[in-house]
Scaffold this motif. Sequence first.
Motif, short mmCIF file in Angstrom:
data_model
loop_
_atom_site.label_atom_id
_atom_site.label_comp_id
_atom_site.label_asym_id
_atom_site.label_seq_id
_atom_site.Cartn_x
_atom_site.Cartn_y
_atom_site.Cartn_z
N GLN A 80 3.48 5.71 -3.14
CA GLN A 80 4.69 6.41 -3.60
C GLN A 80 4.76 6.45 -5.12
O GLN A 80 5.10 7.49 -5.72
CB GLN A 80 5.93 5.70 -3.05
CG GLN A 80 6.15 5.87 -1.56
CD GLN A 80 7.35 5.08 -1.06
OE1 GLN A 80 8.01 4.37 -1.81
NE2 GLN A 80 7.62 5.19 0.24
N ASP A 121 0.84 -1.21 0.00
CA ASP A 121 0.00 0.00 0.00
C ASP A 121 0.87 1.25 0.00
O ASP A 121 0.60 2.22 -0.72
CB ASP A 121 -0.93 0.01 1.22
CG ASP A 121 -2.15 -0.88 1.05
OD1 ASP A 121 -2.51 -1.16 -0.11
OD2 ASP A 121 -2.73 -1.31 2.07
N ARG A 122 1.93 1.22 0.82
CA ARG A 122 2.83 2.38 0.90
C ARG A 122 3.58 2.60 -0.41
O ARG A 122 3.70 3.73 -0.90
CB ARG A 122 3.82 2.17 2.05
CG ARG A 122 4.92 3.23 2.14
CD ARG A 122 5.66 3.16 3.46
NE ARG A 122 6.26 1.86 3.72
CZ ARG A 122 7.44 1.48 3.22
NH1 ARG A 122 8.12 2.28 2.42
NH2 ARG A 122 7.93 0.30 3.54
#
Length: 341
Positions: free
Chosen positions: A148, A143-144
């Motif tokens: 990004q 998810d991170r």
Amino acid sequence: MWVTTSHPLTGKILRDRRFGVRVADGSYPGNGSLLPESFLELDPPDHTRLRRLATPAFSPKKIDEYRARVEKVAGALLDRDEFDLIADFAAPLPISVISDLLGVPDEDTAEFADYGALVAASFDTGVTAEMADANDKVLALFDRLIAQRRRTPGDDVISSLVAAEAEKKLTAQEMLGTLVLLLVAGFETTVNLIGNATRALLDHPAQWQLFQAHPEIAPAVVEETLRWASPVQLTSRVAHERVDRIGEDEWVTLLIGAANRDPEVYPEPHKFDVMRVHKPEHLAFSSGIHYCLGATLARMEGDVALRALARRMPGLRQTGPATFRDSVVIRGLKSLPVSRF
């Protein structure tokens, strides 16, 4: 339950479009594994759509570009005397490569080996609290990274899937499922291939000596290992319509490990023979539309890893008992202590 053990019949069912992975109403019973839904659990047209988006990253041309990196990583990992072949070599090598291919930073890959083992265990036991916790961490990582790449795209698989999502070619959930599948499939099979091959060679000294004298036969060693000790031992298909005596929505368990040792196809099937002629091809990577997307990558990594062992460690020997993964589905080692002397 229907079960196949013969090579011809197993291959035929894997290629027969009358069989799929979902029952008629479109549901997928699953097996309680950790993996979020991905194209592995989908029939066409969704399977075709999602697989097509992931395919370019695993093209032969792309894999060739990674060979030099794999050789460098393999050399660095073998700069030691006594080690565990699985934890210190067979696992870190493919993890490094698939992380690079996906676009996962090195500092985020530490837990991937354990995660892969937990996913494999969940195929047999269902999901434990430990597995669920590991799964949450990996999903949070993706998810991170997806967030990004939405801000700053790069030259990696995550970026290409983010672009496809923006073009409405897949949903956010489908992207997450695809990434987790590629992560696990991109190293789990290769870890077991390298471990199974090394143990087989050490258990067959004449084969090990032949390989050391002729390292160019590394691809043949890889293929015989895949046949003789298939990393994935079984899979399943469901009939979309009545096929002979198999009724609609009835499941068939395909014993890949048995098919790859079919005496009607392979003479002396239980013999490990690196000079064996593989005709027809083994079914370790499945067949048909679900043929393993990462097969070319796994073969290249196995080739490089085994050549590196033969070149760097001609005196390689086992120094302790080998322990196997506690799994019906996966055939692989948990540990193999070795020494270069």
